[in-house]
Design a protein around this motif. Structure first.
Motif, PDB file in Angstrom:
ATOM      1  N   GLU A   1       0.828  -1.204   0.000  1.00 22.13           N
ATOM      2  CA  GLU A   1       0.000   0.000   0.000  1.00 22.13           C
ATOM      3  C   GLU A   1       0.867   1.260   0.000  1.00 22.13           C
ATOM      4  O   GLU A   1       0.545   2.231  -0.673  1.00 22.13           O
ATOM      5  CB  GLU A   1      -0.931  -0.026   1.213  1.00 22.13           C
ATOM      6  N   THR A   2       1.943   1.249   0.778  1.00 20.06           N
ATOM      7  CA  THR A   2       2.820   2.426   0.825  1.00 20.06           C
ATOM      8  C   THR A   2       3.497   2.649  -0.520  1.00 20.06           C
ATOM      9  O   THR A   2       3.771   3.790  -0.884  1.00 20.06           O
ATOM     10  CB  THR A   2       3.892   2.281   1.923  1.00 20.06           C
ATOM     11  N   ARG A   3       3.756   1.574  -1.243  1.00 21.61           N
ATOM     12  CA  ARG A   3       4.355   1.719  -2.573  1.00 21.61           C
ATOM     13  C   ARG A   3       3.403   2.459  -3.509  1.00 21.61           C
ATOM     14  O   ARG A   3       3.811   3.330  -4.265  1.00 21.61           O
ATOM     15  CB  ARG A   3       4.710   0.344  -3.127  1.00 21.61           C
ATOM     16  N   LYS A   4       2.114   2.149  -3.443  1.00 22.78           N
ATOM     17  CA  LYS A   4       1.122   2.834  -4.274  1.00 22.78           C
ATOM     18  C   LYS A   4       1.040   4.309  -3.911  1.00 22.78           C
ATOM     19  O   LYS A   4       0.943   5.166  -4.782  1.00 22.78           O
ATOM     20  CB  LYS A   4      -0.255   2.180  -4.105  1.00 22.78           C
ATOM     21  N   VAL A   5       1.108   4.590  -2.621  1.00 21.54           N
ATOM     22  CA  VAL A   5       1.069   5.989  -2.170  1.00 21.54           C
ATOM     23  C   VAL A   5       2.287   6.742  -2.690  1.00 21.54           C
ATOM     24  O   VAL A   5       2.184   7.879  -3.154  1.00 21.54           O
ATOM     25  CB  VAL A   5       0.989   6.055  -0.622  1.00 21.54           C
ATOM     26  N   ARG A   6       3.448   6.097  -2.628  1.00 21.58           N
ATOM     27  CA  ARG A   6       4.675   6.744  -3.127  1.00 21.58           C
ATOM     28  C   ARG A   6       4.602   7.010  -4.622  1.00 21.58           C
ATOM     29  O   ARG A   6       4.996   8.074  -5.088  1.00 21.58           O
ATOM     30  CB  ARG A   6       5.890   5.875  -2.803  1.00 21.58           C
TER      31      ARG A   6
ATOM     32  N   LEU B   1       1.878   7.358  -6.417  1.00 18.22           N
ATOM     33  CA  LEU B   1       0.899   8.418  -6.608  1.00 18.22           C
ATOM     34  C   LEU B   1       1.513   9.782  -6.282  1.00 18.22           C
ATOM     35  O   LEU B   1       1.317  10.754  -7.014  1.00 18.22           O
ATOM     36  CB  LEU B   1      -0.331   8.157  -5.724  1.00 18.22           C
ATOM     37  N   PHE B   2       2.266   9.840  -5.197  1.00 16.67           N
ATOM     38  CA  PHE B   2       2.915  11.092  -4.821  1.00 16.67           C
ATOM     39  C   PHE B   2       3.926  11.525  -5.878  1.00 16.67           C
ATOM     40  O   PHE B   2       3.981  12.702  -6.259  1.00 16.67           O
ATOM     41  CB  PHE B   2       3.614  10.961  -3.462  1.00 16.67           C
TER      42      PHE B   2
END
Length: 172
Positions: A2-7, A9-10
């Motif tokens: 999930e954090t990879r997707k957030v990164r 996206l950022f």
């Protein structure tokens, strides 16, 4: 994951912000000053956001590098331990003591400390070691404390376990 997707996206948002900034700069250079004056607050806000985003990206990259360094160090330790296990298992009788003495050399144990460490590995108590070496119990306690400190072990059980663990079969 999930954090990879957030990164990701950022980072996409960051790249889009940079593109908006570049377009804004081109627009500012191509138009007369009165158009620029109308939007200067908006432009300053966009530029501030991009600057802050840059710091955040650098921070994220720094954290990732630290995490990778820890994983790299753990992998190297595990490889070292597996190589040590292989050397011991090739010739269990000689391999164990050769590896034990090599490890003690790596820890910079003195000859006396190495002798005491071997007696500890053989299961001798500090009283027994004092009797065998004809030294006071206090002297042996100080020397074993030095051994544990140099080896980064907290006591006799952890010290012995360090050498015996490679000989144990893998758990199912």
């Amino acid at each position: 994951m999930e954090t990879r997707k957030v990164r990701i996206l950022f980072l996409v948002f960051y790249v889009l912000s940079l593109l908006v900034w570049i377009i804004e700069e081109i627009y500012t250079l191509s138009k007369p000053p009165e158009y620029f004056d109308r939007f200067r607050v908006l432009i300053a806000t966009i530029e501030s956001f991009i600057a802050l985003s840059s710091f955040l990206v650098v921070f994220i990259l720094y954290k990732e590098l630290k995490k990778e360094a820890v994983e790299n160090r753990q992998a190297k330790t595990q490889i070292h331990d597996l190589k040590r296990t292989n050397r011991i298992l090739i010739n269990p009788e000689k391999g164990f003591w050769a590896e034990a003495k090599a490890q003690m050399t790596d820890w910079n144990l003195t000859d006396v400390e190495t002798e005491i460490a071997i007696l500890l590995l053989r299961g001798f108590s500090q009283k027994q070691i004092a009797a065998v070496r004809k030294k006071s119990l206090r002297t042996i306690e100080n020397q074993t404390a030095s051994i544990y400190e140099k080896s980064s072990m907290r006591g006799k059980l952890e010290f012995i376990s360090f050498f015996l663990t490679p000989l144990l079969p893998e758990e199912d």
